[in-house]
Design an enzyme around this catalytic site. Sequence first.
Site, PDB file in Angstrom:
ATOM      1  N   ASP A 499       0.849  -1.027  -0.010  1.00 45.83           N
ATOM      2  CA  ASP A 499      -0.053   0.080  -0.052  1.00 45.83           C
ATOM      3  C   ASP A 499       0.998   1.369   0.059  1.00 45.83           C
ATOM      4  O   ASP A 499       2.074   1.202   0.244  1.00 45.83           O
ATOM      5  CB  ASP A 499      -0.963  -0.057   1.215  1.00 45.83           C
ATOM      6  CG  ASP A 499      -1.816   1.038   1.247  1.00 45.83           C
ATOM      7  OD1 ASP A 499      -2.276   1.559   0.239  1.00 45.83           O
ATOM      8  OD2 ASP A 499      -2.016   1.706   2.580  1.00 45.83           O
ATOM      9  N   PHE A 644     -13.092  21.740  -6.363  1.00 46.00           N
ATOM     10  CA  PHE A 644     -12.389  20.892  -6.985  1.00 46.00           C
ATOM     11  C   PHE A 644     -13.192  19.499  -7.477  1.00 46.00           C
ATOM     12  O   PHE A 644     -13.784  19.166  -6.497  1.00 46.00           O
ATOM     13  CB  PHE A 644     -10.952  20.567  -6.186  1.00 46.00           C
ATOM     14  CG  PHE A 644     -10.049  19.105  -6.637  1.00 46.00           C
ATOM     15  CD1 PHE A 644      -9.263  19.351  -7.686  1.00 46.00           C
ATOM     16  CD2 PHE A 644     -10.380  18.083  -5.985  1.00 46.00           C
ATOM     17  CE1 PHE A 644      -8.559  18.469  -8.174  1.00 46.00           C
ATOM     18  CE2 PHE A 644      -9.845  16.910  -6.566  1.00 46.00           C
ATOM     19  CZ  PHE A 644      -8.754  17.189  -7.588  1.00 46.00           C
ATOM     20  N   ASP A 928      -1.383  -1.119   5.982  1.00 40.75           N
ATOM     21  CA  ASP A 928      -1.497  -0.582   7.471  1.00 40.75           C
ATOM     22  C   ASP A 928      -3.198  -0.142   7.702  1.00 40.75           C
ATOM     23  O   ASP A 928      -3.347   0.061   8.910  1.00 40.75           O
ATOM     24  CB  ASP A 928      -0.930   0.757   7.542  1.00 40.75           C
ATOM     25  CG  ASP A 928      -1.471   2.101   6.829  1.00 40.75           C
ATOM     26  OD1 ASP A 928      -1.826   1.822   5.810  1.00 40.75           O
ATOM     27  OD2 ASP A 928      -1.583   3.094   7.137  1.00 40.75           O
TER      28      ASP A 928
END
Length: 1297
Positions: A499, A644, A928
């Site tokens: 990851d 955005f 994690d």
Amino acid sequence: MAPAPTIIEDFELEVLELVEERSKRVRKRSSGGGGTVSALRQDHNRRHGSGGLRGKVMEGWAAKVGATAGAPLTKPPMTKTTENNIKPQRPSSIYTKLFGLFNVSTTSHQRETERRIMANNPEFNAQFNYAKNFIKTSKYTLLNFVPYNLFEQFQRLANFYFLCLLVLQLIPVISSLSPITTAVPLIGVLTVTAVKDAYDDYQRHRSDSQVNRRKSSVLRNGQLVEEYWSKVVVGDVIRMENDQFVAADVLLISTSEPNGLCYIETSELDGETNLKCKQCLPETEDLGQDDSLIGVFRGEIRCEPPNNQLNKFDGALHWEGNIHPLDNDKILLRGCILRNTQWCYGVVVFAGKDTKLMMNSGKTKFKRTSIDRLLNFIILGIVFFLLSMCLFCTVACGIWETLTGQYFRVYLPWDNLIPTDPAGGATVIALLVFFSYAIVLNTVVPISLYVSVEVIRLWQSFLINWDDAMCYIPSGTHAKARTTTLNEELGQIEYIFSDKTGTLTQNIMAFNKCTIAGRSFGEVIDPRTGDLLEINELSRTVDLSRNPYHEPSFKFYDHSLVDALDAGDRDCEAFFRLLALCHTVMPEEKNGKLEYQAQSPDEGALVSAARNFGFVFKSRTPNSITIFAKEVQETYELLCILDFNNVRKRMSVILKKDGRIRLYCKGADSIIYERLKSGQESLKHHTQEHLDSFAGEGLRTLCLAYKDLEEDYFQDWKSRHHEAAISLESREEKLDAIYEEVEKDLILLGATAIEDKLQDGVPQTIANLAMAGIKIWVLTGDKQETAINIGYSCQLLTDEMVNIFIIDAQSASEVEEQLQKFREDIRNVSATIHPQTNLSVVTFSVYSDDDAGRDNLSDAGEPNGGFALVINGHSLVFALNANYERLFLEVASHCKAVICCRVTPLQKAMVVDLVKRYKKAVTLAVGDGANDVSMIKTAHIGVGISGQEGLQAVLASDYSVAQFKFLERLLLVHGRWSYYRMCKFLRYFFYKNFAFTLCHFWFAFFVAFSAQTLFDPMFISVYNLFYTSMPVLALGIFEQDVNAKNSIKYPKLYTPGLKNALFNKREFFRSAVHGFVTSCVLFFIPFGAYYNGMDQEGRSMTDQQTFGSVVATILVIVVTMQICLDTSYWTFFNHVTIWGSLILYLLLQYFYNYVLGGDYVGALSKAMGEPMFYFTSLLTIVILMLPIMAWRFYWVDVAPNLSDKVRFKQRHDAKMASKRTEHDMHRTPSARRSRRSIRSGYAFAHQEGFGRLITSGKIMRPRNPKPGNVSNGRAASLRPDANKGPVAAPAPSTVEV
């Protein structure tokens, strides 16, 4: 019947379904009037129609599984139960396989198609028998431990084999050995394994108990009571306080924040520490924290059944005659932490094993190493070899009894059960001898092998846990081996799947550099030489303490930027004023300190940078923004926010102050440059040079620009924007045109460079692992530009690479076309590249990278060339299809690095599974968050990063480390050592057992194949248990060819593990042949010496007991000498076990024979009293040891491998330590390097910002509320826009005030 869909097709269906839902959601938000949130609610029931892409996919799937042509797909009243109703109709094997990939039970999915919950009504909810909030990850209880554990252990072929042998030994007529010889080792194996399993399960029980005994406030009979998490049930209303974990998956019904908002941190779910915003229904918001009102709340929730999709929830709340749609924005998941919210209430929807957190965890999978699988094959081969020896002895015995034995019946009478006729009697005796030799020769399949392997693995796990070099000092977290069965697999890893967020990076953004009006800031220059200085811990930071709002943690090293601001540089002031105004950050006063809550850490870092340089964003309302510019308050009227999104890649705000209207814009460099006003070529050129430099360092860049607007123009634009926003046809296209019109002819201010801080040592770790031959794939949910920039920062991508392939196609045919093109490119380049020659720093021999380089002591550089592949999640859907997965894997496996962007947890696991299925390589997954759990469980080895909060990945992992950098030591040191030790142990173990057991076979030729044993039965019982066990255990625990420092310094030492070179079928055969030859020499040299032998007094020395004692003693001496030759690293324990074993042998022989009165009493003493014993022993040892020593010395001198060379250099360096310099050794790879590629890592969140919430006023906390304005325990919300007239619904990425 049409073939059933494959797992990949099923997965593709789900992904395409989500894509269609998202596009519908965007269209629905754009099509209605009113506020943004309310418009979403009003159109909720219409957005899940059966038409469009999803409908076509579902119809195609129904045709595949044999649905009636043209038959419509039934649609239940629930919004998402169409999928749930159809799924159980699929072939059970396919459906089970899909969920079985992650150990998710399909029973509940088939039984439960819709969940119904009544708040505060346990009687109603009890009828459905929903799972309670009690979790259980342990396997055993006190009652079932013994039978369940024994059942599991006897599933191992070796244990069952020895149990059968034990039964045979209980039959006196066929056994010449006591049952104790098998019972003692078997009981020892079962006991040791059971103790280990009990310890592991005890740790799981402790972990479960800690979670189950957490406390939560539950509303019972209108009052809050403290309850353990395990007592919480579906339908309960629970109260959560700030900074508390959420106990279960709950529907949010009220919060302390205005408009029902609350903020959560999801680090335990996805490893991200930035806050996410959730909002309850406005209809339930007024319940507040009035326990009496909430206690009588009887809303009925109808929703989807439990599933493992973290970002999906569909349901409806039936309350007071109305139906209110529910989505994921109103759900708090178990494992989240409440932040910046004083309190909130929620109804438990999913509890315990049904929560999304636990559904992603799945069950613990039993993982086995490749050596275990090889051992099973070898043991099976040894069993066949044993049976063949037994069969040979059976035939030979039958022949001897027929031809000779029948004439010895007076001297050796047959038992009563043997027929008296010669042929029949010989046949029965031969059959009994078969079982007798199966017992006598059973030590060729050593039961003590499994005990020794378990002990070695357990100690290797302790060595990992005790390694202070893998302790993260700030948190005091050590590495931990959570399993004891996979250690040697760490030395064979070929693929690492990692990851990104929280694993490679800290998810902490830092304002690093910037360019303003063509000037670059952020570098430190030596005033004397003009050279750039490297920034380190000793570099002097800029003093910003005169700013009362400065943050002590903010560090900047270029003093020239502060000097420019002090001098009143207008460009610099405009630059930071833009950063302070153009954003959607929310300010908050906490304990007298100003804190910011940002949708993404990138945006928070920019606003924080402006704050520290004197432009402090202080507060906002829906209509205004207030900042302090150099301690002077400035208030701007907020006219519009153009928010955005991933298509626009920019955001803008339109502000008005002192009659002047200005648009501020920030976005990706490629987007901003297309919209700049002409005549800025020089500025654009200098800024582009700086952007290239920033991007080359892996920084995330962002361009800033502005534009002044005339009042008349803005009013005209605003009216046209209003018309476009309420248009029902081509709304998106019209709005895009309006955006383009206002966001053009911009004036460039400069650019920012943000560092997504890597964890310490990540570049060096990745570079070393790549040099070791390990391929690293990054599987991340981040956008492509961000992932590529991080790839360059951590040296996963380098400029030396021949090419970086990017797959971003939107259809299956385009993906196939790109993959085929890239495959041809790889073939063409591979055909033209010539091997690079290198020079060994020790032997000065020239070698090629392709072959000899693997055995040469050269660490002068990093692996050059090669390819890299970048693919996004949408393209990966097609690449993982059964038709293209082989092509995708072929291209990917030729790349040194692969980056998969925008991937889901399911896609992560399927990529790992693809490599496992076709490459047959050992894989490791590291992550994690809970979104990495499926990947961690799918890989051969899972490693969890133990972060600040997120522990879900750790709980599902096999090993845990605090930082990614410790993976280097875990693999290159502990993994390589464990593999090296285990292989050496196995080679020696099989050698010594073949040498021991085959002596019985040779003896059979001289005892008429009667199953008479050569050795004392007690010697047979304890040979592997006492006499030879301790030295080989010390070898398996402490052995090392080179030390830890050189293991990391020379990563190519890891290569033998990748090639499975140290223990394989060939190495086993060599060990077996070595034992075979040793047994021949051990038997026949003493046989010849003692044949018709006499002692000095003329007494015969040819008795069987003396001969057996001599052979046994020489055997112990020879195998002990052999382990002395095999030991490279001598410790105190090696000396004690090796020399102690010889002493122990003599002591036990004396004790057993003289004290306990053994059958062989006096035999060894008699033999050792004669010189013949010592001459025979010396001759045997020389004949066996001298060829081995000569062979090893020859190869070490003539053709040493890399380990031999490093070991020689290690000894040489130890002697010459004072003269040695680090310069002669390893060049540490640079953490940053320039590159030719220009990548933009625009610093925004991946989803839309807080723009709509800001301008609607819903996110605002009332300022200075009037006393007494309290309702239901919470201050009433002041809505500044409450008296305004109706406003047209703004676009999804535009907010208008």
